[in-house]
Design an enzyme around this catalytic site. Structure first.
Site, PDB file in Angstrom:
ATOM      1  N   ASP A   1       1.325  -1.107  -0.433  1.00 58.86           N
ATOM      2  CA  ASP A   1       0.344  -0.308  -0.245  1.00 58.86           C
ATOM      3  C   ASP A   1       1.152   1.367   0.096  1.00 58.86           C
ATOM      4  O   ASP A   1       1.593   1.043   0.873  1.00 58.86           O
ATOM      5  CB  ASP A   1      -0.796   0.018   1.142  1.00 58.86           C
ATOM      6  CG  ASP A   1      -2.051  -1.084   0.890  1.00 58.86           C
ATOM      7  OD1 ASP A   1      -1.909  -1.804   0.203  1.00 58.86           O
ATOM      8  OD2 ASP A   1      -2.445  -0.621   2.151  1.00 58.86           O
TER       9      ASP A   1
ATOM     10  N   ASP B   1     -14.920  -5.048  -0.793  1.00 61.61           N
ATOM     11  CA  ASP B   1     -15.174  -5.001   0.983  1.00 61.61           C
ATOM     12  C   ASP B   1     -16.216  -5.654   1.867  1.00 61.61           C
ATOM     13  O   ASP B   1     -16.896  -4.865   2.026  1.00 61.61           O
ATOM     14  CB  ASP B   1     -14.522  -4.265   1.652  1.00 61.61           C
ATOM     15  CG  ASP B   1     -12.800  -3.355   0.547  1.00 61.61           C
ATOM     16  OD1 ASP B   1     -12.087  -4.363   0.262  1.00 61.61           O
ATOM     17  OD2 ASP B   1     -12.634  -1.976   0.128  1.00 61.61           O
TER      18      ASP B   1
END
EC number: 5.3.1.16
Length: 245
Positions: free
Chosen positions: A7, A129
């Site tokens: 990330d 998600d």
């Protein structure tokens, strides 16, 4: 398949805890060197999340991603803040193999479906998600978990199956960044229900036993971020546990 992940915020390798920008850990690592290390250990696909872009699409780290794509020989998939077809086209043009689309698939499904038609189902991975409530309902969250989406996983998958959905990354939000193990029951169920979709598992991986459990769940791949950064195990060890198909 083992899919190492990083990330990125402002060019730095970071981890968030359960998607919370206020719970950020920054690692003193070069993004390219880190990904090249994963490649050297045998990874065939790398996952990159542009967290700066996810928060503010005007600040997407496209130049950095182009540098990463140029410096790697293996395929990369990239997500974070992709809101327009121009952005999809740009990422594919700079060498990204697959673009990861999250919130937009919930908010503007017709738009995203048109990209499947134009670029093909191999070029796009849906990132779902999921919040699982007490009744076992799988609700897809949007906007980097900062707000609920209200659409069920099943209804979203049904919608995108019409355009040949092939790649989907599913994260149980309650597990992400926690190192408490993956929700293998979820992936077992998804792989059995939708055998034509290549499910990528994500969230909670801490040990090689976790990796083996996801392998046995029949997910097609596993995204591993934090566990590699904090040296719980190596990419090489993970691939020994789950050889690349």
């Amino acid at each position: 398949m083992i899919i190492p992940a990083i990330d990125l915020i402002d060019g730095q390798v970071v981890r968030l805890y359960q998607g919370d920008y206020d719970k950020q850990t920054t690692f003193d690592l070069s993004p390219l060197a880190q990904l090249q290390s994963y490649q050297a250990q045998g990874a065939k696909l790398l996952h990159i999340v542009d967290l700066t872009g996810a928060k503010d699409p005007n600040k997407r780290q496209t130049k950095l991603i182009a540098e990463l794509a140029a410096g790697l020989d293996v395929d990369i998939q990239v997500g974070g803040g992709i809101r327009s077809e121009d952005q999809v086209a740009e990422l594919l043009a700079i060498g990204v193999k697959r673009v990861v689309i999250g919130s937009l698939a919930v908010k503007e499904p017709e738009l995203v479906k048109s990209w499947f038609v134009k670029y093909g189902s191999d070029a796009i991975c849906l990132a779902l998600d999921v919040n699982i409530n007490d009744n076992g309902d799988k609700i897809v969250a949007v906007s980097g978990w900062q707000s609920g989406g209200g659409k069920s996983l099943e209804s979203l998958v049904a919608e995108f199956e019409t355009v040949g959905l092939k790649h989907a990354l599913v994260t149980d939000i309650s597990r992400d960044g926690t190192l408490t193990g993956a929700n293998t029951e979820l992936y077992t169920e998804l792989a059995a229900t939708y055998p034509n979709i290549l499910w990528q598992a994500s969230g909670g991986i801490a040990t090689l036993d976790n990796v083996a459990a996801v392998r046995d769940s029949k997910a097609s791949g596993i995204i591993i971020g934090k566990a590699l950064l904090i040296n719980q195990f190596t990419v090489e060890e993970a691939i020994q546990c789950w050889p690349n198909a």
